[in-house]
Structure formats: structure tokens, C-alpha cells
Design a protein around this motif. Structure first.
Motif, PDB file in Angstrom:
ATOM      1  N   GLN A   1       1.759   6.870  -0.831  1.00 32.18           N
ATOM      2  CA  GLN A   1       0.872   6.101   0.019  1.00 32.18           C
ATOM      3  C   GLN A   1       0.598   4.743  -0.618  1.00 32.18           C
ATOM      4  O   GLN A   1       0.266   4.664  -1.797  1.00 32.18           O
ATOM      5  N   ILE A   2       0.760   3.691   0.165  1.00 31.70           N
ATOM      6  CA  ILE A   2       0.437   2.353  -0.302  1.00 31.70           C
ATOM      7  C   ILE A   2      -1.047   2.118  -0.061  1.00 31.70           C
ATOM      8  O   ILE A   2      -1.547   2.341   1.037  1.00 31.70           O
ATOM      9  N   GLN A   3      -1.749   1.664  -1.079  1.00 27.76           N
ATOM     10  CA  GLN A   3      -3.166   1.381  -0.951  1.00 27.76           C
ATOM     11  C   GLN A   3      -3.446  -0.048  -1.347  1.00 27.76           C
ATOM     12  O   GLN A   3      -2.866  -0.558  -2.303  1.00 27.76           O
ATOM     13  N   ASP A   4      -4.353  -0.682  -0.598  1.00 31.87           N
ATOM     14  CA  ASP A   4      -4.819  -2.018  -0.963  1.00 31.87           C
ATOM     15  C   ASP A   4      -6.014  -1.844  -1.875  1.00 31.87           C
ATOM     16  O   ASP A   4      -7.100  -1.503  -1.446  1.00 31.87           O
TER      17      ASP A   4
ATOM     18  N   VAL B   1      13.140   5.079   0.566  1.00 34.97           N
ATOM     19  CA  VAL B   1      13.844   4.379  -0.504  1.00 34.97           C
ATOM     20  C   VAL B   1      14.342   5.401  -1.510  1.00 34.97           C
ATOM     21  O   VAL B   1      13.809   6.511  -1.612  1.00 34.97           O
ATOM     22  N   ALA B   2      15.357   5.022  -2.244  1.00 43.70           N
ATOM     23  CA  ALA B   2      15.887   5.893  -3.290  1.00 43.70           C
ATOM     24  C   ALA B   2      15.161   5.614  -4.589  1.00 43.70           C
ATOM     25  O   ALA B   2      15.068   4.466  -5.034  1.00 43.70           O
ATOM     26  N   GLY B   3      14.608   6.661  -5.202  1.00 44.19           N
ATOM     27  CA  GLY B   3      13.929   6.518  -6.476  1.00 44.19           C
ATOM     28  C   GLY B   3      14.918   6.240  -7.594  1.00 44.19           C
ATOM     29  O   GLY B   3      16.136   6.224  -7.394  1.00 44.19           O
TER      30      GLY B   3
ATOM     31  N   ASP C   1      -0.232  -3.108 -13.875  1.00 44.89           N
ATOM     32  CA  ASP C   1      -0.436  -1.825 -13.199  1.00 44.89           C
ATOM     33  C   ASP C   1      -0.690  -1.983 -11.705  1.00 44.89           C
ATOM     34  O   ASP C   1      -1.223  -1.069 -11.070  1.00 44.89           O
ATOM     35  N   SER C   2      -0.317  -3.136 -11.145  1.00 43.72           N
ATOM     36  CA  SER C   2      -0.607  -3.423  -9.740  1.00 43.72           C
ATOM     37  C   SER C   2       0.674  -3.488  -8.914  1.00 43.72           C
ATOM     38  O   SER C   2       1.358  -4.514  -8.894  1.00 43.72           O
ATOM     39  N   PRO C   3       1.024  -2.395  -8.201  1.00 47.89           N
ATOM     40  CA  PRO C   3       2.227  -2.397  -7.378  1.00 47.89           C
ATOM     41  C   PRO C   3       2.048  -3.068  -6.017  1.00 47.89           C
ATOM     42  O   PRO C   3       3.005  -3.169  -5.250  1.00 47.89           O
ATOM     43  N   ALA C   4       0.818  -3.533  -5.713  1.00 46.32           N
ATOM     44  CA  ALA C   4       0.559  -4.261  -4.469  1.00 46.32           C
ATOM     45  C   ALA C   4      -0.498  -5.319  -4.742  1.00 46.32           C
ATOM     46  O   ALA C   4      -1.514  -5.035  -5.376  1.00 46.32           O
ATOM     47  N   ILE C   5      -0.251  -6.550  -4.268  1.00 41.62           N
ATOM     48  CA  ILE C   5      -1.137  -7.675  -4.552  1.00 41.62           C
ATOM     49  C   ILE C   5      -1.340  -8.491  -3.280  1.00 41.62           C
ATOM     50  O   ILE C   5      -0.390  -8.759  -2.540  1.00 41.62           O
ATOM     51  N   VAL C   6      -2.582  -8.901  -3.046  1.00 40.10           N
ATOM     52  CA  VAL C   6      -2.916  -9.687  -1.856  1.00 40.10           C
ATOM     53  C   VAL C   6      -2.102 -10.982  -1.813  1.00 40.10           C
ATOM     54  O   VAL C   6      -1.886 -11.635  -2.843  1.00 40.10           O
ATOM     55  N   LEU C   7      -1.656 -11.329  -0.614  1.00 41.11           N
ATOM     56  CA  LEU C   7      -0.886 -12.557  -0.400  1.00 41.11           C
ATOM     57  C   LEU C   7      -1.497 -13.316   0.765  1.00 41.11           C
ATOM     58  O   LEU C   7      -1.855 -12.729   1.777  1.00 41.11           O
TER      59      LEU C   7
ATOM     60  N   PRO D   1      -2.397  -8.983   4.300  1.00 45.52           N
ATOM     61  CA  PRO D   1      -1.030  -8.971   3.790  1.00 45.52           C
ATOM     62  C   PRO D   1      -1.030  -8.702   2.285  1.00 45.52           C
ATOM     63  O   PRO D   1      -1.903  -9.198   1.556  1.00 45.52           O
ATOM     64  N   VAL D   2      -0.073  -7.914   1.835  1.00 42.55           N
ATOM     65  CA  VAL D   2       0.125  -7.681   0.405  1.00 42.55           C
ATOM     66  C   VAL D   2       1.607  -7.738   0.107  1.00 42.55           C
ATOM     67  O   VAL D   2       2.449  -7.436   0.962  1.00 42.55           O
ATOM     68  N   VAL D   3       1.940  -8.150  -1.123  1.00 34.38           N
ATOM     69  CA  VAL D   3       3.326  -8.037  -1.569  1.00 34.38           C
ATOM     70  C   VAL D   3       3.455  -6.750  -2.370  1.00 34.38           C
ATOM     71  O   VAL D   3       2.577  -6.410  -3.166  1.00 34.38           O
ATOM     72  N   MET D   4       4.529  -6.038  -2.140  1.00 30.96           N
ATOM     73  CA  MET D   4       4.814  -4.840  -2.924  1.00 30.96           C
ATOM     74  C   MET D   4       5.591  -5.267  -4.160  1.00 30.96           C
ATOM     75  O   MET D   4       6.724  -5.769  -4.052  1.00 30.96           O
ATOM     76  N   THR D   5       5.000  -5.060  -5.323  1.00 25.14           N
ATOM     77  CA  THR D   5       5.656  -5.421  -6.580  1.00 25.14           C
ATOM     78  C   THR D   5       6.169  -4.203  -7.323  1.00 25.14           C
ATOM     79  O   THR D   5       6.689  -4.313  -8.436  1.00 25.14           O
ATOM     80  N   GLY D   6       6.018  -3.034  -6.726  1.00 25.09           N
ATOM     81  CA  GLY D   6       6.494  -1.795  -7.320  1.00 25.09           C
ATOM     82  C   GLY D   6       6.211  -0.645  -6.379  1.00 25.09           C
ATOM     83  O   GLY D   6       5.717  -0.842  -5.263  1.00 25.09           O
ATOM     84  N   MET D   7       6.500   0.560  -6.819  1.00 30.44           N
ATOM     85  CA  MET D   7       6.254   1.736  -6.003  1.00 30.44           C
ATOM     86  C   MET D   7       4.796   2.145  -6.081  1.00 30.44           C
ATOM     87  O   MET D   7       4.151   1.977  -7.121  1.00 30.44           O
ATOM     88  N   PRO D   8       4.215   2.684  -4.996  1.00 31.12           N
ATOM     89  CA  PRO D   8       2.823   3.132  -5.016  1.00 31.12           C
ATOM     90  C   PRO D   8       2.567   4.091  -6.171  1.00 31.12           C
ATOM     91  O   PRO D   8       3.358   4.999  -6.426  1.00 31.12           O
TER      92      PRO D   8
END
Length: 251
Positions: free
Chosen positions: A4-7, A190-192, A47-53, A77-84
Motif C-alpha cells: 500500500q502506498i501511503q502519503d 511490478v517485479a520485485g 527512508d521515504s519511498p514517496a515524496i510530495v511534488l 501528487p507524490v513521486v514514488m522514489t521506492g517501493m512502499p
């Protein structure tokens, strides 16, 4: 496996990265020095896989990251910088951001921000994270000359003001998407790193089907406001979701 992606800016009292928000005042902080480094340390974002854009950054960021929208009542909007639940794959062990990759303004703003000092305040005050370790005490600081802010402090304030203005524009853009009911809950496979398929959920995207179904006047409004170009940047960026683990690892 489902992730799950969380902001993270929505589920904690302080904004993402910040531990202690303190007003910057000449009387108390006249000896503080903020050293801007040629190669800044971004370890705080590791440690931030999602960041506000902000929408001002969509064009610059879309080539490097997936741009999605957080779920909930107030999507952003957020950019995904890694996996949740994982790490920011663009920050190495020494805190360096991956070369040639866009660094979001939310990250570059740290440890400063504009904030209301209390619920009744109408103005925003320049503050900083006093636990960031980025400002150090000395005999004479570089943010104030007596009671007056230095050019460096004024530049920091100007950047924070520009960021706040960009946030307002971003909120208007998201409101436009919501008014037209263009955002939908989405998922991606996605493939891990071990090749195991992973399903990502808990984020939103613009529905291409709904976009195609808009009336002519609604479509023209998106064009005139500049929102259509931002929507296309968002949609183009989604191709990056499949490469969250495909990028070369940082050394």
C-alpha cells in the motif's frame, strides 16, 4: 504480495522529515549558521519511498519518477522514489542523491518551512527543524546581522514562499481533477528484486477513459488552465512504475 502506498504527510502531526518545528528568530538564533554544501546530505530522505511534488515540478520530475496521487479525502501528487515500506532508492549510504535525478523542492526546502505558529495565526512564519543538525551554533551566525536577516536568510525565505505558492497551485489543480471526477483508485504489478510479482495499491491516477469522455467545454477548460499538460506529464510518468527495481542500484 500487495503493498500500500501511503502519503506520510497526511498521517502524522508534523510534515514528512520534520521532528521539531521552531520559529527562526534573531533574538534566539543570531549565532546559528546554515552551511549549504556543494553536495548536500539527503540522508533524512533515505527512508521515504514517496515524496510530495508540486505541479511546478511535473515536467522536470516525470522523466525520473512515477507521479501518482495519494488516496484519501485530500489527495496530493507524490513521486514514488521506492517501493512502499522500503527505502528511497535514489539516496545512497552517504546521503547523496543519485546523480542526474531531479530532487523534489520539498526535499530541497528542508530543514526550513513556512508554518502558522498557532491555529489563530493568519500569517506564515519562517521556521526550521531544530533537530535536523543542519544548523550549528557559532560565535556569529550567517542568517542574521544583528536583528536583520542576511541575504542568505532572505533567499531561504523566498524559496519557502515560492514553494508555498506552488502548493496552492497544486491544490487548485487537484481540485480541478476532483471536480471533473478524473481520479480513480489504481494498482500496478511490478517485479520485485527477486522476480516475485508485487501488486501496488493505495494510490490514485487520472483515468484515461474519463479524460476521453469529457465534454468539449470541460476539455477546453483543462487546456486553458494548463491542467491538460500536467495530466499528460503524470500519465507519461507512470511508465516508470515498472522500473522501481530495474534502476541500477546506488553504490
Amino acid at each position: 504480495m500487495t503493498d500500500q502506498i501511503q502519503d506520510k504527510t497526511q498521517d502524522q502531526t508534523l510534515p514528512q522529515f520534520y521532528k521539531a518545528v521552531t520559529p527562526l528568530m534573531s533574538q534566539l538564533h543570531g549565532t546559528l549558521t546554515f552551511e549549504e554544501q556543494a553536495k548536500p546530505n539527503f540522508g533524512f530522505a533515505a527512508d521515504s519511498p514517496a515524496i510530495v511534488l508540486t505541479t511546478d515540478e511535473f515536467i522536470a520530475a516525470q522523466a525520473d519518477y512515477p507521479i501518482v496521487f495519494s488516496s484519501g479525502e485530500n489527495p496530493m501528487p507524490v513521486v514514488m522514489t521506492g517501493m512502499p515500506g522500503g527505502k528511497n532508492r535514489h539516496v545512497d549510504g552517504e546521503g547523496h542523491w543519485q546523480a542526474e535525478r531531479y530532487v523534489p523542492a520539498y526535499v530541497r526546502r528542508y530543514p526550513f518551512l513556512l508554518a502558522k505558529l498557532d491555529d489563530k495565526a493568519t500569517d506564515l512564519t519562517l521556521c526550521f527543524d531544530s533537530e535536523s543538525g543542519r544548523l550549528v551554533e557559532g560565535e556569529a551566525g550567517n542568517l542574521f546581522a544583528g536583528d536583520e536577516p542576511t541575504d542568505q536568510a532572505r533567499a531561504i525565505l523566498a524559496f519557502c514562499e515560492q514553494f508555498e505558492a506552488a502548493i496552492r497551485r497544486t491544490e487548485s489543480f487537484v481540485a480541478e481533477l476532483c471536480d471533473l471526477d478524473l481520479l480513480i483508485e489504481a494498482e500496478a504489478s511490478v517485479a520485485g528484486e527477486d522476480g516475485t510479482p508485487r501488486i501496488l495499491r493505495g494510490f490514485q491516477m487520472v483515468s484515461e477513459d474519463k479524460l476521453k469522455s469529457l465534454r468539449g467545454d470541460q476539455y477546453r477548460k483543462l487546456v486553458q488552465s494548463g491542467a491538460l499538460a500536467l495530466i499528460f506529464a503524470h500519465l507519461f510518468s507512470l511508465r516508470r512504475i515498472g522500473t522501481l527495481f530495474a534502476d541500477e542500484p546506488l553504490l
